[in-house]
Enzyme design. Structure first.
Site, mmCIF file in Angstrom:
data_model
loop_
_atom_site.group_PDB
_atom_site.id
_atom_site.type_symbol
_atom_site.label_atom_id
_atom_site.label_comp_id
_atom_site.label_asym_id
_atom_site.label_seq_id
_atom_site.Cartn_x
_atom_site.Cartn_y
_atom_site.Cartn_z
ATOM 1 C CE LYS A 112 -10.658 67.334 -38.520
ATOM 2 N NZ LYS A 112 -10.385 66.290 -39.542
ATOM 3 C CB SER A 113 -14.657 67.971 -34.761
ATOM 4 O OG SER A 113 -13.978 66.853 -35.291
ATOM 5 C CG ASP A 127 -10.708 60.628 -36.665
ATOM 6 O OD1 ASP A 127 -10.749 60.008 -37.746
ATOM 7 O OD2 ASP A 127 -11.189 61.762 -36.514
ATOM 8 C CB THR A 148 -18.390 59.388 -43.056
ATOM 9 O OG1 THR A 148 -17.940 60.542 -42.329
ATOM 10 C CG2 THR A 148 -18.955 59.866 -44.375
ATOM 11 C CD GLN A 170 -16.629 53.927 -38.853
ATOM 12 O OE1 GLN A 170 -16.840 52.753 -39.096
ATOM 13 N NE2 GLN A 170 -16.925 54.482 -37.685
#
Length: 423
Positions: free
Chosen positions: A20-21, A305, A163, A328
Site C-alpha cells: 500500500k505504501s 502498523d 506520524t 503514534q
C-alpha cells in the site's frame, strides 16, 4: 459485515499483494511527473483507489490496464478540483494530497470518513503555511475538513512528525516548489517510512540533503521524470500470516516479498524469529514455521502498523511480551493501543495498556463477540486471535479489510482456516 472465525489450522503458500505504501507513493510521484508512467502490480484496495481518485481530481489521467496503472502526470502543476476531495479512509492520501494541492493556484477542500476527520493534521498545516501557501481546518481543530490555497514558495519550516506521513508529504512535494526548502524535524516516528520516501527520491534523481533525520534541505525547482516500476509485496499484510504461523506451529511460504526493500514491517520476521519461530528467506519468498515462542521486549516505534498483530502473538508467547515506544499507534484509524487491549481482554488475555504500548502475558483465549471499530488492522489481527482461540469468534465491521487486503479472508480460507463473512 461480520467475520466468523473458529479455531483451525492454516498453512500453505500465499502470494502477498502489492505494498500500500509503495502504491500510493508511486501514484503521487507519477502524477507529479510530466509524461506517462506505468505502475506494475499495484495494490488494488480501498486506500489505493482513494489515492487514484485524489490524483485524478488534481489533474492526473489514470487508467487501469490489466495489472498496471498508466498515469499521465500534471507536471507539478495540479488543477483546481471541481469539487470537494474525499479521501475515504486513507490518511496517507490525505496528508500527501493536501500538500500536492498547495503546489497549484486556487483552493482545494479535503475531507474523509469519520475516522479521517478525527486524525490530526495540525503540524502539516503549519508547515504548509510556513512555506508560503495557506492551509486551515474548517473546524479550527487541526483535523479534516481542511482548505488549502496555493502556491507553495519554499523557505524554512519545522515539523513535529508524530506520524512519518507529515515529513514524507513535505519531501515528496518540496522538490517542485520554486525555492529551496529547509525542514527542521523536532520529532520523527516511523523512520522506515521516511526511508521509503527517500528511496523514491533517490530512484528519481532528486537532490536533497539528510542531516541525521534532524534537518533536510531540498533543492527547489526540480522535476519528476516519468517512471516504470513494479510494486513489491506488502510486509504489513504479510505480518498477519507470519503471526498465524508463529503462534499455531504451522508453516506458511509467503511469496512476493523482497527483503532488500525499505519497508519497515519486514522487521516482524526477525522479531518472530527472535521469539522462537523458524524463518528462512528463499529469494523473493519467506518461509516461516511456528515453534514455542518466548516473550520479548520490543521497540515498536518503527513498525506501528504491526502492533495489533504482535499483541496477538504476545498472548501465545511464554512469559511476558512488551510492545513499547509506539505512542503514534493511538492516532491511527483507531487508538490501536486501547482497542487491542480492550478486545483481547474480552477473549481472556492478560494484557495491560501503557501510555506508549502494551504488556501481554501468555494467555488462553476464548472466542466471543468482538468489535473491529472499522480498523482493517484490528479486524485482521482479531481474526488471527480467533483462529487460535477456543470456540467461535465473531468480529464486526469486517468490510474494513478492503482498505488494504481485500483477499485476506479468501487467502486464509484457501489455506484451511475456518473463516467466513456474513451480513
Amino acid at each position: 459485515m461480520l467475520l466468523k472465525v473458529r479455531k483451525s489450522k492454516a498453512s500453505g503458500n500465499v502470494r502477498i499483494p502489492g505494498s500500500k505504501s509503495h502504491t500510493i507513493r508511486a501514484l503521487f510521484f507519477a502524477s507529479l511527473a510530466e509524461g506517462k508512467s506505468e505502475i506494475q502490480s499495484p495494490l488494488i484496495s480501498d486506500d489505493a483507489l482513494s489515492a487514484v481518485e485524489v490524483c485524478r481530481a488534481l489533474g492526473a489521467k489514470i487508467e487501469k490496464e490489466d495489472d498496471k496503472y498508466v498515469v499521465e502526470g500534471f507536471g507539478g502543476n495540479p488543477e483546481v478540483p471541481e469539487d470537494v476531495i474525499n479521501v475515504g479512509n486513507s490518511g496517507t492520501t490525505l496528508r500527501f494530497g493536501i500538500m500536492t494541492a498547495a503546489l497549484g493556484d486556487g483552493c482545494s477542500v479535503f475531507t474523509g470518513d469519520r475516522q479521517i476527520r478525527q486524525r490530526p493534521l495540525g503540524p502539516l498545516l503549519c508547515a504548509i503555511n510556513n512555506l508560503g501557501a495557506e492551509a486551515f481546518s474548517t473546524r479550527n481543530n487541526g483535523r479534516a475538513p481542511v482548505v488549502v490555497k496555493g502556491k507553495l514558495k519554499g523557505g524554512r519550516t519545522e515539523i513535529d512528525s508524530v506520524t512519518s506521513q507529515y515529513l514524507s508529504s513535505i519531501l515528496i512535494n518540496s522538490p517542485l516548489i520554486p525555492l529551496d526548502t529547509e525542514v527542521i524535524v523536532t520529532r520523527l516516528n516511523e523512520v522506515p517510512y521516511v526511508d521509503m520516501t527517500l528511496w523514491w527520491l533517490d530512484k528519481l534523481g532528486i537532490k536533497y540533503e539528510n542531516h541525521d533525520y534532524k534537518t533536510f534541505y531540498i533543492k527547489g525547482g526540480q522535476r519528476y521524470r516519468p517512471l516504470n516500476v513494479t510494486i513489491p509485496g506488502d510486509f504489513s499484510s504479510a505480518t498477519f500470516f507470519a503471526v498465524q504461523a508463529a503462534i499455531s506451529g504451522e508453516e506458511f511460504v509467503l511469496d512476493n516479498l523482497d527483503m532488500t526493500d525499505p519497508q519497515g514491517d519486514k522487521m516482524v520476521f526477525s522479531i518472530l524469529e527472535d521469539m522462537g519461530a523458524k524463518v528462512k528467506v528463499e529469494g523473493k519468498s519467506v518461509r516461516i514455521k511456528g515453534c514455542e515462542l518466548v516473550g520479548r521486549e520490543i521497540d515498536m516505534n518503527a513498525i506501528p502498523d504491526a502492533l495489533p498483530a504482535m499483541a496477538v502473538a504476545g498472548c501465545f508467547a511464554k512469559g511476558e511480551t512488551k510492545l513499547l515506544n509506539v505512542p503514534q499507534a493511538r492516532i491511527k484509524e483507531t487508538d490501536r493501543i486501547h482497542v487491542m487491549c480492550e478486545q483481547l481482554k474480552k477473549m481472556g488475555a492478560d494484557i495491560t495498556e501503557l501510555e506508549d504500548g502494551l504488556v501481554i502475558r501468555e494467555s488462553r483465549l476464548k472466542g466471543c463477540k468482538l468489535e473491529g471499530y472499522g480498523d482493517h488492522r484490528v479486524v485482521m489481527s482479531l481474526a488471527i486471535a480467533g483462529l487460535n482461540a477456543e470456540g467461535e469468534t465473531v468480529i464486526d465491521t469486517a468490510e474494513a479489510v478492503n482498505v488494504t487486503f481485500p483477499d485476506f479472508v479468501n487467502f486464509l480460507s484457501r489455506c484451511g482456516a475456518d473463516i467466513s463473512t456474513c451480513e
